[in-house]
Design an enzyme around this catalytic site. Sequence first.
Site, PDB file in Angstrom:
ATOM      1  N   ARG A 106     -10.403   0.375  18.305  1.00  0.00           N
ATOM      2  CA  ARG A 106      -9.894   1.648  17.801  1.00  0.00           C
ATOM      3  C   ARG A 106     -10.924   2.319  16.890  1.00  0.00           C
ATOM      4  O   ARG A 106     -11.717   1.656  16.227  1.00  0.00           O
ATOM      5  CB  ARG A 106      -8.592   1.442  16.996  1.00  0.00           C
ATOM      6  CG  ARG A 106      -7.411   0.900  17.802  1.00  0.00           C
ATOM      7  CD  ARG A 106      -6.895   1.888  18.809  1.00  0.00           C
ATOM      8  NE  ARG A 106      -5.718   1.405  19.506  1.00  0.00           N
ATOM      9  CZ  ARG A 106      -5.731   0.765  20.675  1.00  0.00           C
ATOM     10  NH1 ARG A 106      -6.903   0.524  21.262  1.00  0.00           N
ATOM     11  NH2 ARG A 106      -4.623   0.373  21.244  1.00  0.00           N
ATOM     12  N   TRP A 154      -0.478  -9.529  15.324  1.00  0.00           N
ATOM     13  CA  TRP A 154       0.154  -9.485  16.639  1.00  0.00           C
ATOM     14  C   TRP A 154      -0.893  -9.145  17.699  1.00  0.00           C
ATOM     15  O   TRP A 154      -1.656  -8.182  17.549  1.00  0.00           O
ATOM     16  CB  TRP A 154       1.273  -8.456  16.658  1.00  0.00           C
ATOM     17  CG  TRP A 154       2.471  -8.881  15.837  1.00  0.00           C
ATOM     18  CD1 TRP A 154       2.719 -10.116  15.325  1.00  0.00           C
ATOM     19  CD2 TRP A 154       3.567  -8.059  15.446  1.00  0.00           C
ATOM     20  NE1 TRP A 154       3.893 -10.122  14.633  1.00  0.00           N
ATOM     21  CE2 TRP A 154       4.447  -8.878  14.692  1.00  0.00           C
ATOM     22  CE3 TRP A 154       3.895  -6.727  15.654  1.00  0.00           C
ATOM     23  CZ2 TRP A 154       5.633  -8.398  14.150  1.00  0.00           C
ATOM     24  CZ3 TRP A 154       5.081  -6.240  15.112  1.00  0.00           C
ATOM     25  CH2 TRP A 154       5.942  -7.075  14.372  1.00  0.00           C
ATOM     26  N   TYR A 196       6.414   9.960  23.695  1.00  0.00           N
ATOM     27  CA  TYR A 196       5.711  10.622  22.597  1.00  0.00           C
ATOM     28  C   TYR A 196       4.487  11.353  23.118  1.00  0.00           C
ATOM     29  O   TYR A 196       4.207  12.501  22.727  1.00  0.00           O
ATOM     30  CB  TYR A 196       5.305   9.569  21.563  1.00  0.00           C
ATOM     31  CG  TYR A 196       4.528  10.098  20.386  1.00  0.00           C
ATOM     32  CD1 TYR A 196       5.172  10.701  19.312  1.00  0.00           C
ATOM     33  CD2 TYR A 196       3.144   9.973  20.332  1.00  0.00           C
ATOM     34  CE1 TYR A 196       4.462  11.179  18.219  1.00  0.00           C
ATOM     35  CE2 TYR A 196       2.424  10.446  19.249  1.00  0.00           C
ATOM     36  CZ  TYR A 196       3.085  11.035  18.191  1.00  0.00           C
ATOM     37  OH  TYR A 196       2.371  11.507  17.112  1.00  0.00           O
TER      38      TYR A 196
END
Length: 333
Positions: free
Chosen positions: A227, A220, A155
């Site tokens: 971020r 998770w 990507y």
Amino acid sequence: MSQSSLWEVRSSPSQTDSTKIILVTGGSGLVGKAIEHVVSTGECREEEKWVFVTSKEADLSNADAVKKLFDKVKPTHVIHLAAMVGGLFRNMKYNLDFLRKNISINDNVLQTSYEHGVQKVVSCLSTCIFPDKTTYPIDETMVHNGPPHDSNFGYSHAKRLIDVQNKAYAQQHGCMYTSVIPTNVFGPHDNFNIDNGHVLPGLMHKVYLAKTQGTEFTVWGTGSPRRQFIYSRDLARLFIWALREYDEIDPIILSVGEEDEATIKEAAEMVVEGMDYSGEIKYDTSKADGQFKKTASNAKLMKYLPNFQFTPFKQAVKETCDWFTRNYDMARK
């Protein structure tokens, strides 16, 4: 606003030679819906006609389908959002698919824009395109300084090639094609899929299920990665500015400041508060964290828009949680 397969936003029923016809690919996605919301609530100018399209109207990986779309819409400007996207674990599993599909989509949109004389194209990149091994904060000059993170290299390289193509179209044909690089986007109409979505909407869905079904709320990874999150409606306002005012070929990072960076743990706690959840947060450290940080500088943006006001993170998370709760049955998940 038309509710047909191609839907439009315009401020005036008349169309003249000076009308700007702005085609937005990926119109049903997170950012496309945010732009639609912003232009529908006062940002559409008299000379603008906005046309939002989805994959139902045209398979952008098919060159003939793209040409038919452009023949029908006759855009003068394009905001290119459409892409094959997914969360960390889907990217890790299907790097080749992400590479090939996105290269095809992007090449078709840019080449068809050139063939149809489109005046300006603004494409959407991602901070994942930056080198894995780098110094921080990252800025617009560092895109090609090394390979991206292994987890989503397919990507990432496909998105990097948009920047390469923009420069090539400018050099060879004088085209005004540029790109923006948002940090982690979230908001209404996001993909709330737990397995294949991005971190914030995935957390919101998990908390919703924990509240309604009594399941555990498990994050998770360790919760330690950091971020910068940008609210989709703030990003929409910046996209519209970039289309109208930003005239550099080089990309520009659209982000909150470095000081607003948050850990995944902090984001999870914000979601818990926004969803009014009182249960325990557990962390599954057997799951991969992905890239630890991607701290981006928004200094270039601030030089252009020093007074831009971002929605406070807590407020944006709460608004998104409320939207998801109200629209659970129709939300992407």
